[in-house]
Write a protein that holds these residues in place. Structure first.
Motif, PDB file in Angstrom:
ATOM      1  N   LEU A 354       0.839  -1.183   0.000  1.00 35.18           N
ATOM      2  CA  LEU A 354       0.000   0.000   0.000  1.00 35.18           C
ATOM      3  C   LEU A 354       0.880   1.240   0.000  1.00 35.18           C
ATOM      4  N   ARG A 355       0.351   2.328  -0.590  1.00 32.90           N
ATOM      5  CA  ARG A 355       1.083   3.596  -0.619  1.00 32.90           C
ATOM      6  C   ARG A 355       0.463   4.574   0.366  1.00 32.90           C
ATOM      7  N   PHE A 356       1.327   5.201   1.159  1.00 31.22           N
ATOM      8  CA  PHE A 356       0.932   6.256   2.081  1.00 31.22           C
ATOM      9  C   PHE A 356       1.698   7.518   1.688  1.00 31.22           C
ATOM     10  N   SER A 357       1.008   8.644   1.623  1.00 33.93           N
ATOM     11  CA  SER A 357       1.680   9.876   1.205  1.00 33.93           C
ATOM     12  C   SER A 357       1.161  11.062   2.000  1.00 33.93           C
ATOM     13  N   LEU A 358       2.098  11.896   2.449  1.00 32.84           N
ATOM     14  CA  LEU A 358       1.792  13.019   3.327  1.00 32.84           C
ATOM     15  C   LEU A 358       1.653  14.311   2.536  1.00 32.84           C
ATOM     16  N   GLY A 359       0.944  15.265   3.121  1.00 26.53           N
ATOM     17  CA  GLY A 359       0.828  16.594   2.542  1.00 26.53           C
ATOM     18  C   GLY A 359       1.534  17.619   3.409  1.00 26.53           C
ATOM     19  N   ALA A 360       1.560  18.851   2.940  1.00 24.06           N
ATOM     20  CA  ALA A 360       2.243  19.916   3.684  1.00 24.06           C
ATOM     21  C   ALA A 360       1.576  20.201   5.021  1.00 24.06           C
ATOM     22  N   THR A 361       0.308  19.826   5.159  1.00 25.52           N
ATOM     23  CA  THR A 361      -0.426  20.122   6.396  1.00 25.52           C
ATOM     24  C   THR A 361      -0.535  18.921   7.331  1.00 25.52           C
ATOM     25  N   THR A 362       0.039  17.784   6.946  1.00 27.38           N
ATOM     26  CA  THR A 362      -0.008  16.603   7.819  1.00 27.38           C
ATOM     27  C   THR A 362       0.731  16.885   9.130  1.00 27.38           C
ATOM     28  N   GLU A 363       0.123  16.479  10.239  1.00 30.36           N
ATOM     29  CA  GLU A 363       0.704  16.757  11.555  1.00 30.36           C
ATOM     30  C   GLU A 363       1.271  15.490  12.187  1.00 30.36           C
ATOM     31  N   ALA A 364       2.195  15.683  13.134  1.00 32.93           N
ATOM     32  CA  ALA A 364       2.827  14.559  13.817  1.00 32.93           C
ATOM     33  C   ALA A 364       1.795  13.700  14.549  1.00 32.93           C
ATOM     34  N   ALA A 365       0.805  14.328  15.150  1.00 33.16           N
ATOM     35  CA  ALA A 365      -0.224  13.572  15.868  1.00 33.16           C
ATOM     36  C   ALA A 365      -1.009  12.673  14.916  1.00 33.16           C
ATOM     37  N   GLU A 366      -1.225  13.139  13.693  1.00 31.65           N
ATOM     38  CA  GLU A 366      -1.929  12.333  12.702  1.00 31.65           C
ATOM     39  C   GLU A 366      -1.096  11.118  12.302  1.00 31.65           C
ATOM     40  N   VAL A 367       0.200  11.346  12.118  1.00 35.00           N
ATOM     41  CA  VAL A 367       1.100  10.252  11.758  1.00 35.00           C
ATOM     42  C   VAL A 367       1.115   9.189  12.859  1.00 35.00           C
ATOM     43  N   ASP A 368       1.208   9.624  14.097  1.00 33.53           N
ATOM     44  CA  ASP A 368       1.245   8.688  15.223  1.00 33.53           C
ATOM     45  C   ASP A 368      -0.061   7.895  15.318  1.00 33.53           C
ATOM     46  N   GLU A 369      -1.176   8.592  15.184  1.00 33.49           N
ATOM     47  CA  GLU A 369      -2.470   7.927  15.291  1.00 33.49           C
ATOM     48  C   GLU A 369      -2.697   6.987  14.112  1.00 33.49           C
ATOM     49  N   ALA A 370      -2.274   7.412  12.917  1.00 33.72           N
ATOM     50  CA  ALA A 370      -2.417   6.554  11.740  1.00 33.72           C
ATOM     51  C   ALA A 370      -1.609   5.269  11.921  1.00 33.72           C
ATOM     52  N   ALA A 371      -0.383   5.404  12.421  1.00 36.54           N
ATOM     53  CA  ALA A 371       0.445   4.218  12.657  1.00 36.54           C
ATOM     54  C   ALA A 371      -0.223   3.282  13.652  1.00 36.54           C
ATOM     55  N   ARG A 372      -0.807   3.830  14.708  1.00 36.97           N
ATOM     56  CA  ARG A 372      -1.492   3.013  15.717  1.00 36.97           C
ATOM     57  C   ARG A 372      -2.650   2.240  15.088  1.00 36.97           C
ATOM     58  N   ARG A 373      -3.451   2.935  14.286  1.00 35.86           N
ATOM     59  CA  ARG A 373      -4.592   2.288  13.639  1.00 35.86           C
ATOM     60  C   ARG A 373      -4.140   1.217  12.641  1.00 35.86           C
ATOM     61  N   ILE A 374      -3.096   1.496  11.905  1.00 39.97           N
ATOM     62  CA  ILE A 374      -2.584   0.543  10.919  1.00 39.97           C
ATOM     63  C   ILE A 374      -2.090  -0.717  11.615  1.00 39.97           C
ATOM     64  N   ILE A 375      -1.369  -0.555  12.706  1.00 41.85           N
ATOM     65  CA  ILE A 375      -0.849  -1.702  13.451  1.00 41.85           C
ATOM     66  C   ILE A 375      -1.991  -2.559  13.998  1.00 41.85           C
ATOM     67  N   LEU A 376      -3.004  -1.910  14.578  1.00 45.54           N
ATOM     68  CA  LEU A 376      -4.159  -2.646  15.109  1.00 45.54           C
ATOM     69  C   LEU A 376      -4.901  -3.388  14.002  1.00 45.54           C
ATOM     70  N   ALA A 377      -5.126  -2.693  12.872  1.00 41.88           N
ATOM     71  CA  ALA A 377      -5.854  -3.311  11.761  1.00 41.88           C
ATOM     72  C   ALA A 377      -5.065  -4.487  11.189  1.00 41.88           C
ATOM     73  N   TYR A 378      -3.769  -4.315  11.099  1.00 38.69           N
ATOM     74  CA  TYR A 378      -2.914  -5.382  10.554  1.00 38.69           C
ATOM     75  C   TYR A 378      -2.966  -6.621  11.452  1.00 38.69           C
ATOM     76  N   LYS A 379      -2.801  -6.422  12.748  1.00 39.66           N
ATOM     77  CA  LYS A 379      -2.794  -7.556  13.672  1.00 39.66           C
ATOM     78  C   LYS A 379      -4.150  -8.236  13.702  1.00 39.66           C
ATOM     79  N   HIS A 380      -5.209  -7.441  13.604  1.00 44.56           N
ATOM     80  CA  HIS A 380      -6.558  -8.011  13.583  1.00 44.56           C
ATOM     81  C   HIS A 380      -6.756  -8.857  12.327  1.00 44.56           C
ATOM     82  N   LEU A 381      -6.282  -8.364  11.202  1.00 47.36           N
ATOM     83  CA  LEU A 381      -6.439  -9.078   9.921  1.00 47.36           C
ATOM     84  C   LEU A 381      -5.625 -10.367   9.924  1.00 47.36           C
TER      85      LEU A 381
END
Length: 385
Positions: A354-381
């Motif tokens: 999968l491709r993930f791509s950031l924009g100029a307005t992406t924030e650190a909190a979003e990156v951290d939360e996205a990583a958390r959700r991705i890890i949970l979804a991956y382990k669940h799958l």
């Protein structure tokens, strides 16, 4: 944050900057006449349009004055500009065109159409890292070619290509060189003249500008055959009434980038590296495509072992993480990534990427939360599987 969707698909499109919107609103209010009209309002619209055209070209590193001035042809976007370049620079039937094997679908598709119109089309291979070896072009250019087209930065992996060296080789063999710089503009510093290319495609909506406008930049003296007819606008090379407000929007987006370029690039790269590091710690066997080479600062293409990309994509969408299975032009397709195929990736890697791509307005909190959700979804799958 937990209930909000996190947008990590900026390579598909970016949110329009508020300064761009304001500049366009002002333009709509002040310059509503047709820029081809001969009355005073038409002349005023034309003047504003040409100011925007000159500013865009200058920001991209083109020569804008004097006898060696380059040409900026405004289009409806990157797809039209790439098609204009491929068909307009490829020469008459029987001519030879070389395109890289990792091009965006709008270049690859145009090249396929050329082959149906009695042109010879050859593919330039790419290495496992996602970077073209210029010596491969040397091998292909033992026969004369009219046009070579190689993208500046890949839309899926972000891998940067050695364009100045490729351009020099093409010119040694008297071939024109075109580059699709759509993904690179607004992400890394670009200088049209320093790249050494004859034509370069750009668009506005990948760098927080408006949808619906792109451009083909032509080096002074390069002859382009038009694909549209019936008007004298833009020297007859791309007839049709130009949209002044869209040109102003593109100008504004690029000028914003120029003011913030160093800060934006550093910030996006730090966030991308942080994002990848969080996932690499928690997901055993995770692979980062083109990690060993220079990449765009905002792009991360990841192979998640043991999951199928379409199923994982849907799971992430449900979890509120917007990403992509590849090019936005083919995101609805279940076909494997042409870029990863060309790189010689294993089927299991291609089927799980999968491709993930950031924009100029992406924030650190979003990156951290996205990583958390991705890890949970991956382990669940993986557990469900």
């Amino acid at each position: 944050m937990s209930s909000e969707s996190i947008y990590l698909d900026a390579n598909a499109t970016t949110a329009q900057a508020s300064a761009v919107t304001q500049a366009m609103i002002e333009c709509y209010e002040r310059f509503g006449a047709n820029p081809a009209s001969q009355h005073r309002p038409g002349h005023q619209a034309r003047r504003r349009l040409e100011d925007a055209r000159e500013a865009i070209a200058e920001t991209l590193g083109a020569e804008i004055g004097g006898p060696q001035a380059d040409q900026l042809i405004l289009t409806s976007g990157g797809t039209e500009a790439n098609n204009l370049a491929i068909f307009g620079l490829s020469g008459p039937p029987g001519s030879r065109t070389i395109v890289s094997s990792i091009e965006h679908p709008c270049v690859a598709g145009a090249a396929e159409q050329l082959s149906r119109e009695d042109h010879r089309v050859d593919l330039l291979p790419v290495g496992r890292s996602g970077v073209i070896d210029p010596t491969e072009l040397e091998k292909l250019l033992t026969d004369t070619a009219h046009l070579v087209s190689v993208m500046l930065a890949n839309h899926e992996t972000g891998a940067l290509q050695p364009l100045p060296e490729i351009a020099a080789i093409a010119h040694e063999h008297r071939a024109l060189i075109h580059t699709d710089a759509v993904q690179a503009v607004g992400k890394i510093d670009i200088n049209f003249r320093e790249l050494g290319v004859d034509a370069m495609t750009v668009t506005a909506h990948k760098c927080h500008g408006p949808l619906g406008i792109g451009a083909l930049l032509l080096r002074n003296g390069v002859k382009l055959q038009p694909r549209l007819f019936g008007g004298s606008q833009q020297y007859g090379l791309r007839p049709g009434t130009e949209n002044v407000a869209l040109a102003v929007g593109m100008q504004t987006a690029l000028e914003l980038w120029r003011k913030e370029s160093q800060e934006r690039t550093q910030r996006m790269q730090e966030l991308r590296d942080r994002f990848e590091a969080l996932l690499l710690v928690e997901i055993e066997g995770l692979q980062v495509h083109s990690r060993s080479v220079a990449r765009l600062p905002q792009t991360s293409n990841l192979a998640f072992p043991g999951v199928e990309r379409q199923a994982f994509f849907m799971a992430l969408d449900m979890a509120g993480v917007a990403c992509s299975t590849g090019s936005a032009c083919q995101s609805g397709s279940s076909e494997p990534s042409p870029t990863l195929l060309a790189m010689g990736c294993e089927k299991s890697q291609i089927d799980s990427s999968l491709r993930f791509s950031l924009g100029a307005t992406t924030e650190a909190a979003e990156v951290d939360e996205a990583a958390r959700r991705i890890i949970l979804a991956y382990k669940h799958l993986r557990k469900a599987k």
